[in-house]
Design a protein around this motif. Structure first.
Motif, PDB file in Angstrom:
ATOM      1  N   TYR A  73       0.775  -1.310  -0.102  1.00 56.81           N
ATOM      2  CA  TYR A  73       0.204   0.239   0.443  1.00 56.81           C
ATOM      3  C   TYR A  73       0.672   1.340   0.405  1.00 56.81           C
ATOM      4  O   TYR A  73       0.414   2.466  -0.964  1.00 56.81           O
ATOM      5  N   GLY A  74       1.740   0.928   0.743  1.00 53.48           N
ATOM      6  CA  GLY A  74       2.716   1.992   1.245  1.00 53.48           C
ATOM      7  C   GLY A  74       3.638   2.483  -0.115  1.00 53.48           C
ATOM      8  O   GLY A  74       4.380   3.852  -0.059  1.00 53.48           O
ATOM      9  N   GLU A  75       4.332   1.405  -0.643  1.00 53.83           N
ATOM     10  CA  GLU A  75       4.882   2.349  -2.283  1.00 53.83           C
ATOM     11  C   GLU A  75       4.248   2.662  -3.454  1.00 53.83           C
ATOM     12  O   GLU A  75       4.796   2.844  -4.081  1.00 53.83           O
ATOM     13  N   VAL A  76       2.685   3.179  -3.195  1.00 54.68           N
ATOM     14  CA  VAL A  76       2.740   4.650  -3.984  1.00 54.68           C
ATOM     15  C   VAL A  76       3.547   5.547  -3.873  1.00 54.68           C
ATOM     16  O   VAL A  76       3.305   6.188  -4.705  1.00 54.68           O
ATOM     17  N   THR A  77       4.569   6.010  -2.820  1.00 53.31           N
ATOM     18  CA  THR A  77       4.938   6.645  -2.823  1.00 53.31           C
ATOM     19  C   THR A  77       6.456   6.608  -3.944  1.00 53.31           C
ATOM     20  O   THR A  77       6.162   7.909  -4.746  1.00 53.31           O
ATOM     21  N   ASP A  78       6.724   5.593  -4.702  1.00 54.36           N
ATOM     22  CA  ASP A  78       7.457   5.342  -5.680  1.00 54.36           C
ATOM     23  C   ASP A  78       6.512   6.141  -7.376  1.00 54.36           C
ATOM     24  O   ASP A  78       6.744   6.951  -7.668  1.00 54.36           O
ATOM     25  N   TYR A  79       5.107   5.690  -7.046  1.00 49.21           N
ATOM     26  CA  TYR A  79       4.337   5.937  -8.316  1.00 49.21           C
ATOM     27  C   TYR A  79       4.542   7.640  -8.221  1.00 49.21           C
ATOM     28  O   TYR A  79       4.471   8.600  -9.437  1.00 49.21           O
ATOM     29  N   LEU A  80       3.973   8.210  -7.024  1.00 48.77           N
ATOM     30  CA  LEU A  80       3.350   9.458  -6.569  1.00 48.77           C
ATOM     31  C   LEU A  80       5.218  10.580  -7.160  1.00 48.77           C
ATOM     32  O   LEU A  80       5.279  11.457  -7.682  1.00 48.77           O
ATOM     33  N   ILE A  81       6.165  10.265  -6.425  1.00 51.43           N
ATOM     34  CA  ILE A  81       7.281  10.647  -6.808  1.00 51.43           C
ATOM     35  C   ILE A  81       7.359  10.477  -8.521  1.00 51.43           C
ATOM     36  O   ILE A  81       8.158  11.662  -8.695  1.00 51.43           O
ATOM     37  N   ALA A  82       7.855   9.514  -9.170  1.00 55.83           N
ATOM     38  CA  ALA A  82       7.817   9.686 -10.569  1.00 55.83           C
ATOM     39  C   ALA A  82       6.670  10.406 -11.306  1.00 55.83           C
ATOM     40  O   ALA A  82       7.476  11.192 -12.011  1.00 55.83           O
ATOM     41  N   TRP A  83       4.942  10.544 -10.611  1.00 55.70           N
ATOM     42  CA  TRP A  83       4.156  11.722 -11.293  1.00 55.70           C
ATOM     43  C   TRP A  83       4.653  12.957 -10.952  1.00 55.70           C
ATOM     44  O   TRP A  83       4.824  13.845 -11.982  1.00 55.70           O
ATOM     45  N   TYR A  84       5.418  13.283  -9.481  1.00 54.53           N
ATOM     46  CA  TYR A  84       5.410  15.000  -9.574  1.00 54.53           C
ATOM     47  C   TYR A  84       7.038  15.406 -10.508  1.00 54.53           C
ATOM     48  O   TYR A  84       6.963  16.354 -11.033  1.00 54.53           O
ATOM     49  N   LEU A  85       8.235  14.474 -10.873  1.00 48.24           N
ATOM     50  CA  LEU A  85       8.927  14.366 -11.331  1.00 48.24           C
ATOM     51  C   LEU A  85       8.952  13.996 -13.284  1.00 48.24           C
ATOM     52  O   LEU A  85       9.733  15.014 -14.219  1.00 48.24           O
ATOM     53  N   ALA A  86       8.142  13.526 -13.273  1.00 49.28           N
ATOM     54  CA  ALA A  86       7.293  13.811 -15.032  1.00 49.28           C
ATOM     55  C   ALA A  86       6.892  15.004 -15.033  1.00 49.28           C
ATOM     56  O   ALA A  86       6.846  15.722 -16.193  1.00 49.28           O
ATOM     57  N   GLY A  87       6.648  16.202 -13.996  1.00 52.54           N
ATOM     58  CA  GLY A  87       5.869  17.234 -14.552  1.00 52.54           C
ATOM     59  C   GLY A  87       4.105  17.685 -14.262  1.00 52.54           C
ATOM     60  O   GLY A  87       3.436  18.558 -14.539  1.00 52.54           O
ATOM     61  N   ASN A  88       4.121  16.277 -13.171  1.00 51.57           N
ATOM     62  CA  ASN A  88       2.754  17.078 -12.536  1.00 51.57           C
ATOM     63  C   ASN A  88       1.448  16.663 -13.558  1.00 51.57           C
ATOM     64  O   ASN A  88       0.315  17.074 -13.725  1.00 51.57           O
ATOM     65  N   ASP A  89       1.762  15.995 -14.342  1.00 50.90           N
ATOM     66  CA  ASP A  89       0.191  15.358 -15.256  1.00 50.90           C
ATOM     67  C   ASP A  89       0.127  14.477 -15.344  1.00 50.90           C
ATOM     68  O   ASP A  89       0.469  13.617 -14.203  1.00 50.90           O
ATOM     69  N   ASN A  90      -0.904  13.080 -16.160  1.00 52.75           N
ATOM     70  CA  ASN A  90      -1.658  12.467 -16.349  1.00 52.75           C
ATOM     71  C   ASN A  90      -1.034  11.155 -16.476  1.00 52.75           C
ATOM     72  O   ASN A  90      -1.299  10.153 -16.918  1.00 52.75           O
ATOM     73  N   SER A  91       0.056  11.270 -16.723  1.00 50.00           N
ATOM     74  CA  SER A  91       0.734  10.245 -17.600  1.00 50.00           C
ATOM     75  C   SER A  91       1.864   9.118 -17.446  1.00 50.00           C
ATOM     76  O   SER A  91       1.847   9.850 -15.742  1.00 50.00           O
TER      77      SER A  91
END
Length: 221
Positions: free
Chosen positions: A203-221
């Protein structure tokens, strides 16, 4: 913190409960806009239900939501705390769309919460994302986590976030029981059986996805 001040609160600042049926309806439809761009989100948009009779039992077992494959129903206990409720409902709705892993369902719930214009959902999504990220940092470096947390003590709205954290912890603490340890063990074994090697930690490993999303530029891709 920005969204915290935009949701309905009482005179003391505590978040007011939202109508469960309305929240369930919105959660059920929360992936419609995402589905226009990403086919993986196409599927059922029926409301997420709330348990009335067995909801309390589930909470005493540490269970805040459930997807029933036989009936294809996504449900949560009625007494899930106010602020995490939309995110939790969207998490179960993600399972209904065939998103099986817990960390991916959490990330999809975050995307669903922020895809619309409902401030309650927007805040719930960002609040839950913050909680997972902060807990991950705290487990790795407690001192750094505390230091960063208090850098924002003067930020407008942060007092409300802290109050929501207190209220959420208080709401869940009522259900602390030995049953949770047994339930965690069962759930951990279940998840590992279905190839989620981290078990309940997934459940907590969502952090990896959130960081990747943020570094990608805050879009939904």
């Amino acid at each position: 913190a920005e969204y915290a001040g935009q949701i309905e609160r009482d005179a003391s600042g505590h978040a007011l409960k939202h109508d469960l049926n309305e929240t369930g309806n919105n959660a059920g439809a929360s992936y419609l806009s995402l589905a226009e761009q990403y086919p993986v989100f196409k599927g059922s948009s029926v409301p997420v239900k709330h348990f009335t009779l067995i909801g309390e039992y589930l909470l005493y077992n540490g269970i805040t939501g459930m997807f029933m494959p036989i009936t294809a129903e996504a449900s949560v206990p009625a007494n899930v705390p106010t602020i995490p409720l939309p995110f939790t409902m969207c998490h179960e709705a993600a399972h209904r769309l065939g998103i099986a892993s817990e960390q991916e369902a959490n990330f999809c719930a975050f995307l669903a919460c922020r895809a619309g214009t409902d401030t309650y959902f927007l805040y719930s999504g960002y609040y839950s994302a913050f909680t997972y990220c902060y807990n991950s940092l705290y487990s790795a470096d407690k001192d750094k986590a505390v230091e960063l947390y208090h850098l924002y003590d003067d930020l407008e709205g942060i007092r409300l976030v802290q109050l929501d954290q207190q209220d959420t912890r208080k709401a869940y603490s009522k259900y602390d029981s030995p049953l949770q340890e047994v339930s965690d063990h069962i759930n951990d074994t279940y998840l590992k059986t279905f190839s989620q090697e981290s078990g309940i930690r997934s459940y907590g490993e969502v952090t990896d996805y959130l960081i990747a999303w943020y570094l990608a530029g805050n879009d939904n891709s």
